[in-house]
Design a protein around this motif. Structure first.
Motif, PDB file in Angstrom:
ATOM      1  N   ILE A  48      -4.551  -8.910  -1.037  1.00  0.00           N
ATOM      2  CA  ILE A  48      -3.794  -9.036   0.338  1.00  0.00           C
ATOM      3  C   ILE A  48      -4.791  -9.394   1.302  1.00  0.00           C
ATOM      4  O   ILE A  48      -4.468 -10.640   2.141  1.00  0.00           O
ATOM      5  CB  ILE A  48      -3.202  -7.855   1.032  1.00  0.00           C
ATOM      6  CG1 ILE A  48      -2.117  -7.384  -0.214  1.00  0.00           C
ATOM      7  CG2 ILE A  48      -2.488  -8.075   2.166  1.00  0.00           C
ATOM      8  CD1 ILE A  48      -1.500  -6.069   0.190  1.00  0.00           C
ATOM      9  N   SER A  50      -7.575 -11.219   0.896  1.00  0.00           N
ATOM     10  CA  SER A  50      -7.956 -12.794   0.375  1.00  0.00           C
ATOM     11  C   SER A  50      -6.543 -13.760   0.650  1.00  0.00           C
ATOM     12  O   SER A  50      -6.743 -14.863   1.339  1.00  0.00           O
ATOM     13  CB  SER A  50      -8.232 -12.917  -1.155  1.00  0.00           C
ATOM     14  OG  SER A  50      -9.149 -12.176  -1.452  1.00  0.00           O
ATOM     15  N   TYR A  51      -5.483 -13.211   0.578  1.00  0.00           N
ATOM     16  CA  TYR A  51      -4.072 -13.824   0.794  1.00  0.00           C
ATOM     17  C   TYR A  51      -4.119 -14.294   2.380  1.00  0.00           C
ATOM     18  O   TYR A  51      -3.883 -15.361   2.959  1.00  0.00           O
ATOM     19  CB  TYR A  51      -3.063 -13.014   0.461  1.00  0.00           C
ATOM     20  CG  TYR A  51      -1.573 -14.121   0.991  1.00  0.00           C
ATOM     21  CD1 TYR A  51      -1.133 -15.147   0.397  1.00  0.00           C
ATOM     22  CD2 TYR A  51      -1.127 -13.297   2.166  1.00  0.00           C
ATOM     23  CE1 TYR A  51      -0.192 -15.671   0.962  1.00  0.00           C
ATOM     24  CE2 TYR A  51       0.120 -13.866   2.709  1.00  0.00           C
ATOM     25  CZ  TYR A  51       0.566 -15.046   1.922  1.00  0.00           C
ATOM     26  OH  TYR A  51       1.800 -15.603   2.527  1.00  0.00           O
TER      27      TYR A  51
END
Length: 69
Positions: A48, A50-51
């Motif tokens: 999450i 990284s997103y």
């Protein structure tokens, strides 16, 4: 993945660590417990995070911050 782990190592981990048993055994935890399991939560948080970094990069590319020169 091609080489099986020495059964003695698995047995020692199984004997010493509750979390190993929970993760390794087929019925070691419920689906609800799995959601909050430490390794699962850390992995999901990393994905999450990284997103969200990717979303910020796309946002900055599409709509640059006018306060940053």
């Amino acid at each position: 993945m091609q080489n099986p782990v020495d059964p003695a190592i698995v047995e020692e981990l199984h004997r010493k660590f509750v979390d190993f048993r929970r993760a390794y055994d087929e019925n070691g935890m419920t689906a609800k417990e799995f959601e909050r399991f430490g390794a699962t939560a850390r992995t999901l948080r990393t994905f999450i995070g990284s997103y969200m970094e990717l979303v910020a990069c796309v946002r900055d590319f599409m709509l640059p911050d006018p306060d940053k020169k």
